[in-house]
Design an enzyme around this catalytic site. Structure first.
Site, PDB file in Angstrom:
ATOM      1  N   GLU A 157     114.576  16.489  53.085  1.00 47.24           N
ATOM      2  CA  GLU A 157     115.977  16.858  53.317  1.00 47.24           C
ATOM      3  C   GLU A 157     116.885  15.817  52.672  1.00 47.24           C
ATOM      4  OE1 GLU A 157     119.347  18.392  54.048  1.00 47.24           O
ATOM      5  OE2 GLU A 157     117.635  19.517  54.846  1.00 47.24           O
ATOM      6  N   ASP A 208     120.299  27.087  50.582  1.00 45.12           N
ATOM      7  CA  ASP A 208     121.646  27.392  50.094  1.00 45.12           C
ATOM      8  C   ASP A 208     121.542  28.478  49.022  1.00 45.12           C
ATOM      9  OD1 ASP A 208     124.205  27.374  48.904  1.00 45.12           O
ATOM     10  OD2 ASP A 208     124.485  25.262  49.401  1.00 45.12           O
ATOM     11  N   LYS A 216     127.520  31.530  43.192  1.00 41.05           N
ATOM     12  CA  LYS A 216     128.154  31.564  41.870  1.00 41.05           C
ATOM     13  C   LYS A 216     127.104  31.476  40.778  1.00 41.05           C
ATOM     14  CE  LYS A 216     132.543  29.509  43.336  1.00 41.05           C
ATOM     15  NZ  LYS A 216     133.484  28.371  43.151  1.00 41.05           N
ATOM     16  N   ASP A 251     118.579  34.960  54.819  1.00 41.08           N
ATOM     17  CA  ASP A 251     119.416  36.049  55.342  1.00 41.08           C
ATOM     18  C   ASP A 251     120.310  36.601  54.242  1.00 41.08           C
ATOM     19  OD1 ASP A 251     120.852  33.499  55.361  1.00 41.08           O
ATOM     20  OD2 ASP A 251     122.504  34.639  56.240  1.00 41.08           O
ATOM     21  N   THR A 273     113.707  28.257  62.676  1.00 43.10           N
ATOM     22  CA  THR A 273     114.731  27.283  62.308  1.00 43.10           C
ATOM     23  C   THR A 273     115.972  27.555  63.154  1.00 43.10           C
ATOM     24  OG1 THR A 273     115.879  28.569  60.614  1.00 43.10           O
ATOM     25  CG2 THR A 273     113.855  27.429  59.940  1.00 43.10           C
ATOM     26  N   TYR A 308     118.998  28.192  62.050  1.00 43.54           N
ATOM     27  CA  TYR A 308     119.675  29.348  61.471  1.00 43.54           C
ATOM     28  C   TYR A 308     118.952  30.642  61.839  1.00 43.54           C
ATOM     29  CZ  TYR A 308     122.709  26.564  58.414  1.00 43.54           C
ATOM     30  OH  TYR A 308     123.666  25.711  57.929  1.00 43.54           O
ATOM     31  N   GLU A 309     117.644  30.617  61.764  1.00 43.21           N
ATOM     32  CA  GLU A 309     116.862  31.817  62.016  1.00 43.21           C
ATOM     33  C   GLU A 309     117.053  32.314  63.447  1.00 43.21           C
ATOM     34  OE1 GLU A 309     112.282  33.378  61.250  1.00 43.21           O
ATOM     35  OE2 GLU A 309     112.803  31.253  61.060  1.00 43.21           O
TER      36      GLU A 309
END
Length: 200
Positions: A58, A107, A111, A143, A179, A181-182
């Site tokens: 990380e 991430d 763009k 996601d 995680t 987020y998950e």
């Protein structure tokens, strides 16, 4: 998105001697999470699988520090953490030293000019192929539908074979660590896109 560094983080990391490592060159048969965030998945995985050796990589120092705190609370003996950027993987890991790579909710860099920063982009896939053992695997979850669809195209141009694709991973009950987020996305009912790849 860059996380704001807490005041306590620098001194904490300077004093940390047990979990923090410069690189993973001294290890083999590694289960590696790239972009581990706060370490929810990797610390719980290490707790549940003491027979495996895990490394979490990380770049955000606050995330690194919080993950180490979780490892300390669980008194894990089979986990190390590397405060590094994925761009330097080949400096950190030996050829064919990694059993499995986890890419969880990376991430999406939406763009077009930033796509080369994606952790599924071909330049990264080439590095994964070098550090993965023969028959090693990559687990990718996101996601973000755009990242998922583009990643499938990246995978086609690699030496990695797709073993499983699921457009709604949690539509089937899963008994595995999540995680941060998950867990949030699952509670909201958002689909999770999943791919498992294998190095031939």
């Amino acid at each position: 998105m860059r996380m704001r560094k807490r005041k306590w983080v620098d001194s904490f990391l300077q004093d940390e001697k047990t979990y923090l490592i410069e690189n993973g060159l001294d290890y083999s048969n590694i289960y590696l999470e790239i972009g581990m965030g706060m370490g929810d998945f990797i610390t719980e995985s290490a707790f549940l699988h003491p027979e495996r050796f895990y490394i979490g990589l990380e770049k955000e120092p606050t995330c690194v520090a919080r993950a180490i705190k979780k490892a300390q609370e669980k008194e894990l003996k089979n986990l190390k953490i590397s405060h590094a950027n994925a761009e330097h993987l080949l400096e950190c890991f030996k050829e064919k030293s990694v059993e499995c790579i986890y890419l969880h909710f990376s991430d999406p860099w939406p763009k077009k000019g930033h796509h080369k920063r994606r952790l599924t982009y071909p330049t990264f896939l080439k590095m994964y192929e070098i550090i993965l053992k023969d028959n090693g695997t990559i687990v990718f979850k996101t996601d973000n539908k755009g990242l998922f669809e583009d990643s499938l195209e990246y995978f086609e141009g690699s030496n990695l074979s797709i073993e499983e694709i699921n457009m709604d991973y949690h539509s089937v009950k899963r008994d595995e660590p999540l995680t941060g987020y998950e867990s949030k996305f699952k509670d909201l009912g958002n689909p999770i896109y999943y791919v498992r790849l294998r190095k031939a």
